[in-house]
Design a protein around this motif. Structure first.
Motif, PDB file in Angstrom:
ATOM      1  N   GLY A  87       3.323 -22.679 -10.540  1.00 42.57           N
ATOM      2  CA  GLY A  87       4.059 -22.862  -9.291  1.00 42.57           C
ATOM      3  C   GLY A  87       4.208 -24.315  -8.906  1.00 42.57           C
ATOM      4  N   LEU A  88       4.019 -25.213  -9.879  1.00 42.96           N
ATOM      5  CA  LEU A  88       4.200 -26.639  -9.595  1.00 42.96           C
ATOM      6  C   LEU A  88       5.653 -27.046  -9.788  1.00 42.96           C
ATOM      7  CD1 LEU A  88       1.026 -28.014 -11.411  1.00 42.96           C
ATOM      8  CD2 LEU A  88       1.441 -27.981  -8.954  1.00 42.96           C
ATOM      9  N   LEU A  89       6.437 -26.155 -10.387  1.00 44.53           N
ATOM     10  CA  LEU A  89       7.799 -26.498 -10.791  1.00 44.53           C
ATOM     11  C   LEU A  89       8.601 -25.201 -10.731  1.00 44.53           C
ATOM     12  CD1 LEU A  89       8.865 -29.184 -12.176  1.00 44.53           C
ATOM     13  CD2 LEU A  89       8.528 -28.018 -14.334  1.00 44.53           C
ATOM     14  N   LEU A 108      -4.366 -36.490 -10.795  1.00 43.48           N
ATOM     15  CA  LEU A 108      -5.087 -36.143  -9.565  1.00 43.48           C
ATOM     16  C   LEU A 108      -4.122 -35.603  -8.514  1.00 43.48           C
ATOM     17  CD1 LEU A 108      -7.816 -38.894  -9.148  1.00 43.48           C
ATOM     18  CD2 LEU A 108      -7.931 -36.688 -10.272  1.00 43.48           C
ATOM     19  N   GLY A 109      -2.915 -36.169  -8.487  1.00 41.52           N
ATOM     20  CA  GLY A 109      -1.897 -35.656  -7.574  1.00 41.52           C
ATOM     21  C   GLY A 109      -1.556 -34.206  -7.902  1.00 41.52           C
ATOM     22  N   VAL A 134       6.570 -16.398  -8.451  1.00 39.50           N
ATOM     23  CA  VAL A 134       5.797 -17.619  -8.210  1.00 39.50           C
ATOM     24  C   VAL A 134       6.686 -18.631  -7.521  1.00 39.50           C
ATOM     25  CG1 VAL A 134       4.587 -19.528  -9.306  1.00 39.50           C
ATOM     26  CG2 VAL A 134       4.360 -17.227 -10.228  1.00 39.50           C
ATOM     27  N   THR A 135       6.336 -19.001  -6.297  1.00 42.52           N
ATOM     28  CA  THR A 135       7.137 -20.012  -5.602  1.00 42.52           C
ATOM     29  C   THR A 135       6.326 -21.266  -5.315  1.00 42.52           C
ATOM     30  OG1 THR A 135       6.577 -18.865  -3.581  1.00 42.52           O
ATOM     31  CG2 THR A 135       8.760 -18.441  -4.501  1.00 42.52           C
ATOM     32  N   ARG A 136       5.005 -21.121  -5.282  1.00 38.12           N
ATOM     33  CA  ARG A 136       4.151 -22.290  -5.047  1.00 38.12           C
ATOM     34  C   ARG A 136       2.786 -21.993  -5.656  1.00 38.12           C
ATOM     35  NH1 ARG A 136       2.406 -19.616   0.087  1.00 38.12           N
ATOM     36  NH2 ARG A 136       4.490 -19.185   0.838  1.00 38.12           N
ATOM     37  N   PRO A 137       1.906 -23.014  -5.730  1.00 38.27           N
ATOM     38  CA  PRO A 137       0.590 -22.770  -6.331  1.00 38.27           C
ATOM     39  C   PRO A 137      -0.167 -21.677  -5.591  1.00 38.27           C
ATOM     40  CG  PRO A 137       0.982 -25.121  -6.109  1.00 38.27           C
ATOM     41  CD  PRO A 137       2.105 -24.424  -5.393  1.00 38.27           C
ATOM     42  N   SER A 186      -1.949 -28.345  -7.209  1.00 35.79           N
ATOM     43  CA  SER A 186      -2.256 -27.033  -7.777  1.00 35.79           C
ATOM     44  C   SER A 186      -3.307 -26.310  -6.937  1.00 35.79           C
ATOM     45  CB  SER A 186      -2.725 -27.167  -9.221  1.00 35.79           C
ATOM     46  OG  SER A 186      -4.070 -27.581  -9.266  1.00 35.79           O
ATOM     47  N   LEU A 187      -4.072 -27.064  -6.141  1.00 34.84           N
ATOM     48  CA  LEU A 187      -5.046 -26.419  -5.254  1.00 34.84           C
ATOM     49  C   LEU A 187      -4.451 -26.183  -3.865  1.00 34.84           C
ATOM     50  CD1 LEU A 187      -8.230 -28.455  -6.259  1.00 34.84           C
ATOM     51  CD2 LEU A 187      -7.664 -26.118  -6.895  1.00 34.84           C
ATOM     52  N   SER A 188      -3.142 -26.278  -3.745  1.00 36.86           N
ATOM     53  CA  SER A 188      -2.435 -26.124  -2.465  1.00 36.86           C
ATOM     54  C   SER A 188      -3.032 -27.003  -1.379  1.00 36.86           C
ATOM     55  CB  SER A 188      -2.451 -24.677  -1.963  1.00 36.86           C
ATOM     56  OG  SER A 188      -2.332 -23.773  -3.008  1.00 36.86           O
ATOM     57  N   ALA A 189      -3.437 -28.218  -1.736  1.00 37.45           N
ATOM     58  CA  ALA A 189      -4.014 -29.108  -0.731  1.00 37.45           C
ATOM     59  C   ALA A 189      -2.956 -29.476   0.292  1.00 37.45           C
ATOM     60  CB  ALA A 189      -4.543 -30.367  -1.403  1.00 37.45           C
TER      61      ALA A 189
END
Ligand SMILES: Nc1ncnc2c1ncn2[C@@H]1O[C@H](COP(=O)(O)OP(=O)(O)O)[C@@H](O)[C@H]1O
Ligand SMILES: [Mg+2]
Lengths: 259, 246
Positions: free
Chosen positions: A53-55, B142-143, A69-72, B148-151
């Motif tokens: 969901g990063l892309l 790191l970004g 999947v739309t986001r992490p 990926s952790l939805s920070a």
């Protein structure tokens, strides 16, 4: 658990469009271990970033656990080629990072974090800083960090490729153990045919760019498997040979690049 | 530790030897004992002026650090703002700030104010520039980890970006503190009513060169002590910093 249907991804850059993936159809069952193998630049990392969901895909649908999947997502964990640890945090605090980011309290997870670290042989290292650890140990910390939230899906992008051969084998063995114990659905990108055959239930071979699924090979060897001498040497050799042929096959309908 | 000490001893020995062998007179180039004698003739006066310079330096440096960090954090909060203002900052940074010392006297009079303002001006820019550099150099992985952790934006900023920038912040602090001492002295020379800069100006008009040297030695000590205090703070707070830069 994972369904990709007609997934394509094109990057727009100043020097023109780059078609990284074209028409990917793949499904991964719950608890299955899928290895993805292919030349560099064929879109393996792009595939994982779509799943994470990063892309977003430019075309097609990506489903994880039945939803698009739309986001992490919290139940999908990602592990990179480099450990990507926060250098100012102790090993334990690094493992607990996802808990913190998801707004949970650390204390209830501390015990589990310690168990995970002990299981990968880092019992005495909880308070150390990442730079005091070897590359293999750092990557083990990254594995524990990926596992702390008990993910349903584990995505790994060439996680052992920066390590020396012996460490790779050792870590692959530990990953096999983890997978047998907790059974996360795993997509594991690798360059190494041996690693794929050791770990995977199925191996997807991607063509050169634009990446397409050239073949999916089922590895029907009982677990636990091992790199050394074992009862299934013949089966391993057959799989390895088949994958080698697929990777080196130039008859396949992929455009030749002359640069 | 032993080698630099040996080097310093050798340099002082050479200097002393030169003054003795060539019979150089003390008002031209004083020998080390002349300087010590000059200090011992009026220690209270010299320490009081050192204290004056130290307080100007620390006040100005403190304000410069607070303002510098705040501005750097604001600039980097929005990518567009950073891109628009950073080149301007680099340009401003290259102006020799000491040139405005006489103007500050015109604007702010003879008290400690123009001195503190010059210190702020001189140490502000390197702190902003290095902090911005640190805040914009977060490694891509790191970004991606944070994403990926939805920070949230705040989590990404305070748990990843800001700590990652700290070694660069310290680069700015080390540059800034050395410049701060220079700023204080230059300001004191242009309105010589207090501080070690004033001592140097007064000793020049009375041809008391050993006194000028005593003041310079005190300045050097001040500068070195402040610099190494920051180095020590960095080692204490960021034991990991040297590992990343390697
Ligand atoms: N963000 C991006 N912008 C432009 N091109 C990209 C981007 N990410 C990947 N690519 C291109 O897409 C192709 C596939 O990249 P990648 O998925 O990283 O390959 P692999 O992981 O298999 O080596 C490469 O040619 C790469 O240059
Ligand atoms: Mg890749």
């Amino acid at each position: 658990m994972i369904e990709l249907a007609g997934v394509s991804r094109t990057f727009r850059t100043r020097s023109g469009d780059i078609e990284a993936l074209r028409g990917i159809d793949l499904t991964v069952a719950e608890g299955e271990f899928l290895a993805v193998i292919g030349r560099s630049g064929c879109g393996k990392s792009t595939l994982l970033r779509l799943l994470a969901g990063l892309l977003p895909p430019t075309d097609g649908t990506v489903l994880v656990g039945g939803t698009a999947v739309t986001r992490p997502r919290r139940d999908v964990a990602l592990m990179f080629q480099r450990p990507a640890l926060l250098p100012w945090r102790s090993v334990l605090a690094n493992v607990l990072l996802p808990v913190e980011m998801h707004g949970g309290r650390r204390a209830p997870h501390r015990e589990r974090a310690c168990q995970l670290l002990d299981a990968v042989g880092l019992a005495g290292f909880h308070k150390r800083l990442p730079h005091e650890l070897s590359g293999g140990m750092q990557q083990r910390v990254a594995l524990c960090r990926a596992l702390i939230q008990q993910p349903k899906v584990l995505l790994m992008d060439e996680p052992f490729s920066a390590l020396d051969a012996l460490t790779r084998e050792e870590l692959a063995g530990q990953l096999q153990q983890v997978h047998m114990d907790v059974k996360p659905t795993t997509v594991f990108v690798t360059h190494s045919i041996q690693e794929a055959v050791l770990l995977a239930d199925r191996v997807a071979v991607l063509s050169e760019r634009p990446g397409r699924v050239r073949h999916v090979l089922t590895v029907d060897i009982p677990r636990p498997r091992s790199f050394g001498r074992n009862a299934h040497l013949a089966d391993v050799a057959t799989c390895v040979a088949e994958l080698t042929d697929l990777l080196h096959d130039t008859d396949a309908p992929t455009p030749m690049h002359i640069t | 530790m032993a080698l630099p000490a040996a080097g310093a001893t050798a340099a002082v020995g050479l200097w002393w030897g030169t003054t003795v062998i060539f019979g150089i007179r003390s008002f031209f180039l004083p020998a080390p004992p002349d300087i010590i004698a000059s200090f011992r003739a009026q220690p209270a006066y010299l320490l009081r002026e050192t204290w004056a310079t130290l307080t100007e330096t620390l006040l100005g440096f403190g304000i410069g650090v607070a303002a510098g960090l705040a501005i750097a954090m604001m600039l980097t909060a929005w990518r567009a703002v950073e891109r628009a203002t950073f080149p301007l900052l680099v340009a401003l940074n290259s102006i020799p700030k000491v040139a405005v010392a006489p103007l500050l006297v015109v604007w702010l009079g003879y008290g400690p104010k123009p001195k503190i303002v010059l210190v702020v001006l001189i140490c502000f820019f390197p702190i902003v520039v290095s902090t911005v550099a640190g805040l914009t150099s977060t490694p891509a992985d790191l970004g991606e980890l944070a994403r990926s952790l939805s920070a949230s934006w705040w989590q990404g900023y305070f748990k990843v970006r800001l700590p990652w920038a700290l070694p660069q912040v310290f680069v700015g602090l080390k540059l800034g503190v050395s410049l701060a001492v220079i700023g204080a002295v230059v300001a004191e020379i242009s309105s010589p009513n207090q501080g070690l800069g004033a001592v140097i100006v007064l000793s020049g008009s009375s041809l008391d060169t050993p006194l000028a040297f005593a003041a310079i030695v005190l300045l050097a000590l001040l500068s070195i002590v402040l610099f190494y205090l920051i180095v020590a703070l960095e080692r204490l707070l960021l034991p990991w910093a040297r590992a990343i830069s390697a």
